[in-house]
Design a protein around this motif. Sequence first.
Motif, mmCIF file in Angstrom:
data_model
loop_
_atom_site.group_PDB
_atom_site.id
_atom_site.type_symbol
_atom_site.label_atom_id
_atom_site.label_comp_id
_atom_site.label_asym_id
_atom_site.label_seq_id
_atom_site.Cartn_x
_atom_site.Cartn_y
_atom_site.Cartn_z
ATOM 1 N N TRP A 49 0.811 -1.126 -0.070
ATOM 2 C CA TRP A 49 -0.134 -0.070 0.055
ATOM 3 C C TRP A 49 0.929 1.301 -0.202
ATOM 4 O O TRP A 49 0.412 2.288 0.447
ATOM 5 N N ASN A 106 9.030 4.180 10.276
ATOM 6 C CA ASN A 106 7.965 3.309 9.906
ATOM 7 C C ASN A 106 6.608 3.620 10.589
ATOM 8 O O ASN A 106 6.901 4.316 11.499
ATOM 9 N N GLY A 107 5.515 3.386 10.238
ATOM 10 C CA GLY A 107 4.502 3.744 10.635
ATOM 11 C C GLY A 107 4.237 3.391 11.863
ATOM 12 O O GLY A 107 3.348 3.932 12.549
ATOM 13 N N SER A 108 4.530 1.965 12.235
ATOM 14 C CA SER A 108 4.155 1.657 13.896
ATOM 15 C C SER A 108 4.978 2.672 14.730
ATOM 16 O O SER A 108 4.531 3.092 15.625
ATOM 17 N N TYR A 140 -6.319 -0.473 13.364
ATOM 18 C CA TYR A 140 -5.002 -1.022 13.229
ATOM 19 C C TYR A 140 -3.716 -0.024 12.945
ATOM 20 O O TYR A 140 -4.199 1.006 12.259
ATOM 21 N N HIS A 141 -2.924 -0.035 13.743
ATOM 22 C CA HIS A 141 -1.865 1.009 13.849
ATOM 23 C C HIS A 141 -0.435 0.610 13.911
ATOM 24 O O HIS A 141 0.483 1.403 14.056
ATOM 25 N N ASP A 245 -4.263 8.699 12.466
ATOM 26 C CA ASP A 245 -3.406 7.960 11.723
ATOM 27 C C ASP A 245 -3.710 8.001 10.300
ATOM 28 O O ASP A 245 -4.834 7.289 9.841
ATOM 29 N N ILE A 247 -1.721 7.036 8.036
ATOM 30 C CA ILE A 247 -0.626 6.208 7.183
ATOM 31 C C ILE A 247 -0.856 5.620 5.969
ATOM 32 O O ILE A 247 -0.278 5.664 4.875
ATOM 33 N N ALA A 248 -2.000 4.843 6.191
ATOM 34 C CA ALA A 248 -2.502 4.178 5.003
ATOM 35 C C ALA A 248 -3.639 5.032 4.179
ATOM 36 O O ALA A 248 -3.659 4.658 3.055
ATOM 37 N N LYS A 274 3.851 5.149 4.842
ATOM 38 C CA LYS A 274 3.787 4.523 3.332
ATOM 39 C C LYS A 274 4.219 5.288 2.282
ATOM 40 O O LYS A 274 5.172 5.201 1.763
HETATM 41 C C1 LIG Z 1 -3.305 2.664 9.505
HETATM 42 C C2 LIG Z 1 -1.861 1.904 9.713
HETATM 43 N N1 LIG Z 1 -1.030 2.539 10.526
HETATM 44 C C3 LIG Z 1 -0.010 2.025 10.970
HETATM 45 C C4 LIG Z 1 0.536 1.157 10.220
HETATM 46 C C5 LIG Z 1 1.888 0.547 10.559
HETATM 47 O O1 LIG Z 1 2.773 1.090 9.550
HETATM 48 P P1 LIG Z 1 4.340 0.103 9.275
HETATM 49 O O2 LIG Z 1 3.757 -1.047 8.827
HETATM 50 O O3 LIG Z 1 5.101 1.059 8.509
HETATM 51 O O4 LIG Z 1 5.056 -0.079 10.729
HETATM 52 C C6 LIG Z 1 -0.123 0.482 8.955
HETATM 53 C C7 LIG Z 1 0.525 -0.700 8.049
HETATM 54 O O5 LIG Z 1 -0.292 -1.137 7.453
HETATM 55 C C8 LIG Z 1 -1.494 0.943 8.828
HETATM 56 O O6 LIG Z 1 -2.210 0.641 7.956
#
Ligand SMILES: Cc1ncc(COP(=O)(O)O)c(C=O)c1O
Length: 442
Positions: A49, A106-108, A140-141, A245, A247-248, A274
């Motif tokens: 994604w 990274n997103g997490s 989900y984060h 969030d 991120i996605a 992402k």
């Molecule tokens: C909404 C959301 N937040 C955070 C994350 C985590 O990102 P990462 O996989 O880069 O750690 C994701 C990953 O799919 C996500 O979809």
Amino acid sequence: MLNLLKSSVWHPNTQMKEWESFDKITNGKGIWLIDSDGNKMIDAVASMWCNVWGHSNPQLIKAISDQSKKLQHSSQFNLTTEPAEKLADSLVKTSPGMHKVFYSDNGSSAMEIAIKMALQYWKNIGNEKKTEIATLENGYHGDTFGAMSVGYVPEFFGKFKKQLFTTIQFPVPNKYRMLKGLTINDYQNFCLDKIEKRFSKKDNIAAFVMESGAQVAGGVVIYPKGFQKKISQICKKYDVLFVLDEIATGFGRLGSMLQYEEQKSIPDIVAYGKMLTGGYLTMAATLANKKIYNSFLGEFNDWKHLFHGHTYTGNPIAAAVANQNLKMYKKNNLIKKIQKTSKTFKKFYSEILEIDIVGDIRHKGMLMGIEIVKDKSKKIPISPKQSINKIFFEEGKKNGIYLRTLGNIVMIVPPLAITESELNLLLKRTILTIKSAKSKVV
Ligand SMILES: Cc1ncc(COP(=O)(O)O)c(C=O)c1O
């Protein structure tokens, strides 16, 4: 059973025993992934994604190459770099209400930082009461402990429940799986009422954390109109920080640059990841407004500063490619293009829905989730214990597409700049894949 895999790599979210080998991807060109035997597959999930312009984009490669000849990495501890400064300026300019950018890779991590900022904000201003975090069910984060806590998906994280911090979770209005007899409006109001009742009862909630615009990994649940805005208003009313969030869902995935702008719900803290680098290098960012940032200022021995930092924070090569990526968004009017190309999905709605293992499709922008069910009339899902990922992956491969399902959802998440004719091809191949997977799935 013997594991025959001849590889030292342990793959993410994978029952390794299911696999005898993994195809080696050696090249990428536009929407195509090419393996070591020369087979081509459309990258239907934008390499988890994040891909924006397709693979091997010359301008993004040039940005990486130019920066890597000058400076590959230098830390953000006591120092800064020009690409990181430039990127932070553009992110602040693009993000209404935001004031400072904290980098991670990274997103997490970006979400961990968001949670730490939110919790510490209250300590910094002397409020010891606000320590709880509210979230939506099935969010989900990310996969680190803080991110798992705020985004608890039982199937993914159940094994760590004891170690996760508790959150206060509220239901999400999912139109496909509504309580009987309710309209989506009733359902939405029911969810919002629950939030407001809880917030008004006890003054201990530090922040409300949610994905912006839609829950993606939790099953592609697109929020009904007004839902996110109303939550942001409830947060304001009860002095709870609003943490988003993106991120996605941000950077065009759902058809607008930022979902929080579209949803008229300005957060206190927001996380990006992402698509930030076009999907070329790993970088994420957590942005905070002035109120949050100012609370971290003080004398050194006030200990108000943010105790967080990663080795690769603000990596200049990643920042340089992100700068080039954002320049291309503007130059190519990418968001308008996505809005136009995204209409192609609609042409295929009825053909996809006619397949008897398809219960529902949920689509916005460049994201489509196709829910696979065992019994369509009763909406009985495929058991989470049944691994449909490998079936869809293999059938997809036969049809020249790379798929990665999420639970019982077939995800279509192409590179954002995909053309209409490429998307047509992808969706035709998706239909063939679902039809050929059917007998193996149920
Ligand atoms: C909404 C959301 N937040 C955070 C994350 C985590 O990102 P990462 O996989 O880069 O750690 C994701 C990953 O799919 C996500 O979809």
